[in-house]
Write a protein that holds these residues in place. Structure first.
Motif, PDB file in Angstrom:
ATOM      1  N   TYR A 280       1.721  49.043  19.205  1.00 57.43           N
ATOM      2  CA  TYR A 280       1.523  50.378  19.760  1.00 57.43           C
ATOM      3  C   TYR A 280       2.838  51.154  19.721  1.00 57.43           C
ATOM      4  CZ  TYR A 280      -3.148  49.242  21.360  1.00 57.43           C
ATOM      5  OH  TYR A 280      -4.473  48.903  21.394  1.00 57.43           O
ATOM      6  N   ALA A 281       2.732  52.445  19.495  1.00 57.14           N
ATOM      7  CA  ALA A 281       3.909  53.304  19.505  1.00 57.14           C
ATOM      8  C   ALA A 281       4.492  53.346  20.913  1.00 57.14           C
ATOM      9  CB  ALA A 281       3.529  54.710  19.036  1.00 57.14           C
ATOM     10  N   PRO A 282       5.754  53.719  21.069  1.00 59.20           N
ATOM     11  CA  PRO A 282       6.373  53.706  22.391  1.00 59.20           C
ATOM     12  C   PRO A 282       5.825  54.743  23.353  1.00 59.20           C
ATOM     13  CG  PRO A 282       7.869  54.627  20.764  1.00 59.20           C
ATOM     14  CD  PRO A 282       6.723  54.057  20.012  1.00 59.20           C
ATOM     15  N   MET A 283       4.997  55.669  22.874  1.00 63.19           N
ATOM     16  CA  MET A 283       4.438  56.657  23.783  1.00 63.19           C
ATOM     17  C   MET A 283       3.174  57.220  23.168  1.00 63.19           C
ATOM     18  SD  MET A 283       6.923  59.936  23.107  1.00 63.19           S
ATOM     19  CE  MET A 283       5.946  60.948  24.190  1.00 63.19           C
ATOM     20  N   ALA A 284       2.251  57.682  24.025  1.00 61.60           N
ATOM     21  CA  ALA A 284       1.076  58.398  23.528  1.00 61.60           C
ATOM     22  C   ALA A 284       1.536  59.760  23.061  1.00 61.60           C
ATOM     23  CB  ALA A 284       0.037  58.531  24.642  1.00 61.60           C
ATOM     24  N   ALA A 285       1.274  60.043  21.800  1.00 66.51           N
ATOM     25  CA  ALA A 285       1.809  61.273  21.205  1.00 66.51           C
ATOM     26  C   ALA A 285       0.688  62.181  20.756  1.00 66.51           C
ATOM     27  CB  ALA A 285       2.712  60.939  20.029  1.00 66.51           C
ATOM     28  N   GLU A 286       0.920  63.456  20.847  1.00 62.32           N
ATOM     29  CA  GLU A 286       0.011  64.463  20.331  1.00 62.32           C
ATOM     30  C   GLU A 286       0.682  65.174  19.159  1.00 62.32           C
ATOM     31  OE1 GLU A 286      -1.042  67.043  23.456  1.00 62.32           O
ATOM     32  OE2 GLU A 286      -2.100  65.520  24.634  1.00 62.32           O
ATOM     33  N   ASP A 287      -0.121  65.518  18.177  1.00 69.17           N
ATOM     34  CA  ASP A 287       0.406  66.207  16.989  1.00 69.17           C
ATOM     35  C   ASP A 287       1.598  65.453  16.406  1.00 69.17           C
ATOM     36  OD1 ASP A 287      -1.490  68.157  17.232  1.00 69.17           O
ATOM     37  OD2 ASP A 287      -0.211  69.468  18.412  1.00 69.17           O
ATOM     38  N   THR A 288       1.416  64.148  16.216  1.00 68.35           N
ATOM     39  CA  THR A 288       2.533  63.350  15.739  1.00 68.35           C
ATOM     40  C   THR A 288       2.774  63.530  14.256  1.00 68.35           C
ATOM     41  OG1 THR A 288       1.050  61.492  15.314  1.00 68.35           O
ATOM     42  CG2 THR A 288       2.125  61.586  17.462  1.00 68.35           C
ATOM     43  N   PHE A 289       1.805  64.043  13.520  1.00 63.88           N
ATOM     44  CA  PHE A 289       1.953  64.146  12.069  1.00 63.88           C
ATOM     45  C   PHE A 289       3.091  65.086  11.724  1.00 63.88           C
ATOM     46  CE2 PHE A 289       0.909  65.485   7.779  1.00 63.88           C
ATOM     47  CZ  PHE A 289       0.549  64.293   7.206  1.00 63.88           C
ATOM     48  N   GLY A 290       4.138  64.553  11.123  1.00 63.85           N
ATOM     49  CA  GLY A 290       5.271  65.364  10.725  1.00 63.85           C
ATOM     50  C   GLY A 290       6.424  65.359  11.687  1.00 63.85           C
ATOM     51  N   ASN A 291       6.238  64.817  12.920  1.00 60.58           N
ATOM     52  CA  ASN A 291       7.366  64.805  13.844  1.00 60.58           C
ATOM     53  C   ASN A 291       7.648  63.423  14.419  1.00 60.58           C
ATOM     54  OD1 ASN A 291       5.252  64.541  15.604  1.00 60.58           O
ATOM     55  ND2 ASN A 291       5.784  66.290  16.880  1.00 60.58           N
ATOM     56  N   SER A 292       7.137  62.366  13.787  1.00 63.30           N
ATOM     57  CA  SER A 292       7.461  60.996  14.165  1.00 63.30           C
ATOM     58  C   SER A 292       7.628  60.169  12.897  1.00 63.30           C
ATOM     59  CB  SER A 292       6.366  60.382  15.046  1.00 63.30           C
ATOM     60  OG  SER A 292       6.273  61.047  16.288  1.00 63.30           O
ATOM     61  N   ILE A 293       8.628  59.307  12.884  1.00 65.00           N
ATOM     62  CA  ILE A 293       8.867  58.436  11.747  1.00 65.00           C
ATOM     63  C   ILE A 293       9.286  57.060  12.249  1.00 65.00           C
ATOM     64  CG2 ILE A 293       9.506  60.243  10.091  1.00 65.00           C
ATOM     65  CD1 ILE A 293      12.452  59.534  10.668  1.00 65.00           C
ATOM     66  N   LEU A 294       9.130  56.058  11.386  1.00 63.56           N
ATOM     67  CA  LEU A 294       9.645  54.728  11.653  1.00 63.56           C
ATOM     68  C   LEU A 294      11.037  54.619  11.040  1.00 63.56           C
ATOM     69  CD1 LEU A 294       6.490  52.551  10.878  1.00 63.56           C
ATOM     70  CD2 LEU A 294       7.319  53.310  13.111  1.00 63.56           C
ATOM     71  N   MET A 295      11.864  53.739  11.628  1.00 65.84           N
ATOM     72  CA  MET A 295      13.218  53.534  11.139  1.00 65.84           C
ATOM     73  C   MET A 295      13.537  52.043  11.118  1.00 65.84           C
ATOM     74  SD  MET A 295      15.324  56.495  13.232  1.00 65.84           S
ATOM     75  CE  MET A 295      16.836  56.128  12.326  1.00 65.84           C
ATOM     76  N   ALA A 296      14.294  51.624  10.115  1.00 62.24           N
ATOM     77  CA  ALA A 296      14.924  50.304  10.106  1.00 62.24           C
ATOM     78  C   ALA A 296      16.356  50.530  10.565  1.00 62.24           C
ATOM     79  CB  ALA A 296      14.872  49.681   8.724  1.00 62.24           C
ATOM     80  N   MET A 297      16.619  50.251  11.847  1.00 63.00           N
ATOM     81  CA  MET A 297      17.879  50.634  12.460  1.00 63.00           C
ATOM     82  C   MET A 297      19.043  49.811  11.908  1.00 63.00           C
ATOM     83  SD  MET A 297      16.816  52.999  14.553  1.00 63.00           S
ATOM     84  CE  MET A 297      18.084  53.229  15.803  1.00 63.00           C
ATOM     85  N   GLU A 298      20.242  50.330  12.105  1.00 61.18           N
ATOM     86  CA  GLU A 298      21.442  49.666  11.608  1.00 61.18           C
ATOM     87  C   GLU A 298      21.663  48.321  12.288  1.00 61.18           C
ATOM     88  OE1 GLU A 298      26.158  50.837  11.147  1.00 61.18           O
ATOM     89  OE2 GLU A 298      24.637  52.407  11.012  1.00 61.18           O
ATOM     90  N   ASP A 299      21.171  48.157  13.521  1.00 61.55           N
ATOM     91  CA  ASP A 299      21.337  46.887  14.230  1.00 61.55           C
ATOM     92  C   ASP A 299      20.253  45.875  13.887  1.00 61.55           C
ATOM     93  OD1 ASP A 299      19.136  47.949  15.497  1.00 61.55           O
ATOM     94  OD2 ASP A 299      20.021  48.005  17.503  1.00 61.55           O
ATOM     95  N   GLY A 300      19.389  46.197  12.914  1.00 61.29           N
ATOM     96  CA  GLY A 300      18.377  45.254  12.475  1.00 61.29           C
ATOM     97  C   GLY A 300      17.077  45.288  13.245  1.00 61.29           C
TER      98      GLY A 300
END
Length: 416
Positions: A280-300
């Motif tokens: 599950y995403a960290p929060m319930a989001a509205e209109d997420t298309f275009g303003n949320s992305i996944l990341m592979a962070m520098e700390d792994g």
């Protein structure tokens, strides 16, 4: 007449060339044509290994654009799918039978680009090496159900060598992981499945468009997905031997579907255990298309970035001492005073991130920008043009003897 100056010792020349910036590969090309000794030095395996070790992670040489579904490139469109942000120029095979305009960009990783054929059933996929121009075309898997509809299929490309540092593996073996959402009788909604191709390579292909049926593994166990879900057209992120895709679900009110996206989930495929799971995403989001992305962070760790009202919030998925992974809000960044956001903020979208770096790519009315989340420095990398996702291409371009001698036209293109 004064005597000619003494040549620098080779070890001094090597130390100087080691410090040429990797994001400007034309410098090494110019150095390689100064003399035969310099060419032998730059193209030696020892120098290549030292150069990669000296500079660390591969630099970004360009990016690929992922456009909306069913968007065909116009022949007169001057903007190709690969955009160079350096002196590097991608090579495309001279084989006239391959029209890259008929392919959509799905993924890019470890020096390889994965493309999927548009509006075709069954579809072909192509793994392309921009360094050499070689490619391998693969047919879609027949071992599981594939519905040829927008948002129900996705794929990723990964290096097939265990323990590889991925600094120079673009011509080595790779695997393609194919994902499918489809209707089944056991579940009220969709089922998600994945399968993996046998190790393939783009090296020594004749003809270069060699298209054959790949050997695919048996599909992993299905997991249920709620109805009205689809895979967002962003490239997946690889974190600790697991691929992560973002799933979006349309807003359903009294059995009426709306185009607004109500919430998102994350589809995880573990390469080591050949298993799918949902996060599950960290929060319930509205209109997420275009303003949320996944990341592979520098700390792994796996990251989740959300843009809302000039504020960028980043969560990191941390595993506690009890072995349970939970989302932790790691940073909240105000972008009010960062150009071009402070100039115009009516149009703003997150386009993607660079794996292993805390770097994101954003679209604004003034163009496409790269933003370093640590320093908050930004750099304009493309004109004003909207597309669904930006997929960075990273790698070290170090000329070889065969490339300098046999591909002089390509080298001139690099130098210019």
């Amino acid at each position: 007449m004064p005597p000619p100056p003494r040549a620098l010792p080779e070890e001094i020349v090597e130390e100087i060339l080691l410090r040429l910036p990797p994001h400007k590969p034309a410098y090494l090309v110019r150095a390689s044509v100064v003399s035969k000794p310099w060419l032998a030095l730059v193209s030696s395996a020892r120098f290549r290994d030292r150069y990669r070790q000296f500079h660390g992670p591969p630099p970004m040489l360009g990016f690929l654009k992922s456009r909306p579904w069913n968007c065909w490139f116009r022949p007169e469109d001057p903007s190709p799918p690969f955009i160079s942000t350096s002196s590097f120029r991608a090579r495309i095979s001279d084989d006239d039978s391959w029209d890259h305009n008929n392919y959509a960009v799905w993924d890019c990783r470890h020096g390889r680009v994965l493309l999927g054929e548009k509006n075709a059933a069954p579809m072909k996929m192509a793994v392309w090496d921009p360094m050499t121009g070689r490619r391998r075309e693969l047919q879609e898997p027949r071992c599981m159900v594939v519905e040829h509809k927008d948002g129900l299929n996705a794929a990723a490309v990964v290096c097939a060598v265990s323990g590889c540092d991925h600094r120079a593996c673009n011509d080595g073996p790779f695997r393609v992981v194919f994902f499918s959402l489809h209707n089944v009788d056991e579940f009220p909604g969709f089922a998600a499945q994945a399968c993996v191709s046998s190790p393939e390579t783009t090296e020594h292909i004749n003809p270069p468009s060699d298209s054959r049926r790949a050997q695919w593994s048996e599909p992993c166990s299905r997991i249920p997905i709620e109805p009205v879900g689809f895979i967002e057209p962003n490239h997946p992120v690889l974190v600790k031997d697991a691929l992560h895709f973002m799933l979006a679900f349309e807003y359903d009110y009294n059995n009426v579907l709306y185009d607004d996206v109500a919430r998102v989930q994350i589809l995880k495929y573990d390469l080591s255990f050949d298993s799918l799971s949902l996060i599950y995403a960290p929060m319930a989001a509205e209109d997420t298309f275009g303003n949320s992305i996944l990341m592979a962070m520098e700390d792994g760790t796996l990251g989740f970035a959300r843009w809302q009202k000039l504020t960028l919030t980043i969560w990191s998925r941390q595993t506690g001492s009890d072995g349970v992974a939970l989302w932790t809000r790691s940073r909240v960044i105000s972008l009010k005073n960062i150009p071009p956001v402070k100039v115009r903020n009516k149009m703003f979208a997150l386009l993607g991130s660079m794996e292993g770096h805390d770097i994101i790519f954003v679209y604004t009315e003034l163009g496409v920008y790269q933003i370093n989340l640590k320093t908050l420095r930004r750099k304009k990398i493309w004109k004003e043009e909207y597309f669904n996702a930006l997929i960075p291409y990273t790698g070290f371009y170090i000329p070889r003897v065969s490339q300098v001698l046999d591909y002089s036209g390509y080298v001139c293109c690099l130098i210019c």
